[in-house]
Design an enzyme around this catalytic site. Sequence first.
Site, PDB file in Angstrom:
ATOM      1  N   ASP A   1      10.196 -12.150  46.331  1.00 55.06           N
ATOM      2  CA  ASP A   1       8.595 -11.971  46.362  1.00 55.06           C
ATOM      3  C   ASP A   1       8.273 -13.303  45.650  1.00 55.06           C
ATOM      4  O   ASP A   1       9.484 -13.889  44.904  1.00 55.06           O
ATOM      5  CB  ASP A   1       8.111 -10.687  45.545  1.00 55.06           C
ATOM      6  CG  ASP A   1       6.805 -10.303  46.225  1.00 55.06           C
ATOM      7  OD1 ASP A   1       6.004 -11.210  46.835  1.00 55.06           O
ATOM      8  OD2 ASP A   1       6.391  -9.071  46.226  1.00 55.06           O
TER       9      ASP A   1
ATOM     10  N   GLU B   1       6.538 -14.981  50.602  1.00 53.44           N
ATOM     11  CA  GLU B   1       6.002 -15.969  50.116  1.00 53.44           C
ATOM     12  C   GLU B   1       4.335 -15.905  50.492  1.00 53.44           C
ATOM     13  O   GLU B   1       3.548 -16.521  49.981  1.00 53.44           O
ATOM     14  CB  GLU B   1       6.450 -17.425  50.408  1.00 53.44           C
ATOM     15  CG  GLU B   1       5.911 -18.494  50.023  1.00 53.44           C
ATOM     16  CD  GLU B   1       4.721 -18.777  51.264  1.00 53.44           C
ATOM     17  OE1 GLU B   1       3.890 -19.577  50.744  1.00 53.44           O
ATOM     18  OE2 GLU B   1       4.902 -18.377  52.348  1.00 53.44           O
ATOM     19  N   TRP B   2       4.170 -14.786  51.612  1.00 53.83           N
ATOM     20  CA  TRP B   2       2.733 -14.647  52.069  1.00 53.83           C
ATOM     21  C   TRP B   2       2.150 -15.712  52.838  1.00 53.83           C
ATOM     22  O   TRP B   2       0.951 -15.494  53.309  1.00 53.83           O
ATOM     23  CB  TRP B   2       1.836 -14.087  50.900  1.00 53.83           C
ATOM     24  CG  TRP B   2       2.599 -13.460  49.761  1.00 53.83           C
ATOM     25  CD1 TRP B   2       3.070 -12.109  49.764  1.00 53.83           C
ATOM     26  CD2 TRP B   2       2.384 -13.851  48.366  1.00 53.83           C
ATOM     27  NE1 TRP B   2       3.853 -12.011  48.358  1.00 53.83           N
ATOM     28  CE2 TRP B   2       3.105 -12.850  47.410  1.00 53.83           C
ATOM     29  CE3 TRP B   2       1.714 -14.847  47.653  1.00 53.83           C
ATOM     30  CZ2 TRP B   2       3.216 -12.969  46.342  1.00 53.83           C
ATOM     31  CZ3 TRP B   2       1.997 -14.967  46.387  1.00 53.83           C
ATOM     32  CH2 TRP B   2       2.699 -14.188  45.640  1.00 53.83           C
ATOM     33  N   GLY B   3       2.862 -16.700  53.247  1.00 55.72           N
ATOM     34  CA  GLY B   3       2.232 -17.384  54.318  1.00 55.72           C
ATOM     35  C   GLY B   3       1.521 -18.926  53.801  1.00 55.72           C
ATOM     36  O   GLY B   3       1.045 -19.647  54.473  1.00 55.72           O
TER      37      GLY B   3
ATOM     38  N   ASP C   1      -0.431  -9.149  51.937  1.00 55.71           N
ATOM     39  CA  ASP C   1      -0.099  -7.730  52.031  1.00 55.71           C
ATOM     40  C   ASP C   1      -1.060  -6.736  53.107  1.00 55.71           C
ATOM     41  O   ASP C   1      -2.301  -7.122  53.102  1.00 55.71           O
ATOM     42  CB  ASP C   1      -0.136  -6.767  50.965  1.00 55.71           C
ATOM     43  CG  ASP C   1       1.216  -6.912  50.117  1.00 55.71           C
ATOM     44  OD1 ASP C   1       1.883  -8.115  50.361  1.00 55.71           O
ATOM     45  OD2 ASP C   1       0.948  -6.590  48.769  1.00 55.71           O
TER      46      ASP C   1
END
Length: 274
Positions: A155, A190-192, A213
């Site tokens: 994460d 990394e969530w983009g 998320d």
Amino acid sequence: MKLKLWMAAALFCVAGNGSALAQREPTPADTLALTPPMGWNSWNQFEWEVSDSLIREIADAMVSTGMRDAGYRYIIIDDYWVGGRDTKNRLFPDPVRFPHGMKALADYVHGKGLKLGIYSDAAELTCAGVTGSLGFEELDAQTFADWGIDYLKYDYCHAPKDRTTAFTRYKKMGDALKATGKPIVYAICEWGGRSPWLWAKAAGGHLWRTTYDSRDSWHSGDHDLVGIMDIFDTQDGLERYAGPGAWNDPDLLMVGLLRISVDSHPGISVITTH
């Protein structure tokens, strides 16, 4: 809790580097994640309640329900599992919830014909505020390998926002995982926001998150979590970066969930049997 309550979410993961052609032609040495990894993740339903007994029961359920034979092979222990570091700076699991240690748990999961994944963060603390891996990448990677871990979700909470730092931190862990000699699928979470499809494979990743998320709602609304259709729409065009060994990851595919108030209980989705 009934088994139906546990089959909460499937990992639907599809990642790459900056060259679409290179990602469609993995190197002969990279035989991991030649198809998108599929399995189960502890986060949405259990968060801080994840435990040895839960993971063993999930492993049993993955077999008895036919999920394993359908290709769902990974069981991922998400955040909150860490108990701290010992006198040699090695990570150890929470001794109450994981009293037998991670090696014994991995052996049990492997005995079911499944693979075990674990979670850490590219900072001093994870998203939940327990010990992360920054500065201990080589030690932690070897610890995971010694335990028999097959998959790392890494994460990016509590880390700088710039792309250069993200690449540097992720590559350091990617290099450390490879140096162990143990095949470990590397999931870059990394969530983009820093376009990881352009650099994640070069950092050693086999898949990368393309969104924040997900939530059990069709559309995002006013909260940080992202609706299913919004995630679907944002994947358009990213397929050219994906291929064997390198996949875009649009977060968990939530199955059978009933949303409750995100304000009253952030991050939790209730699983129903309907």
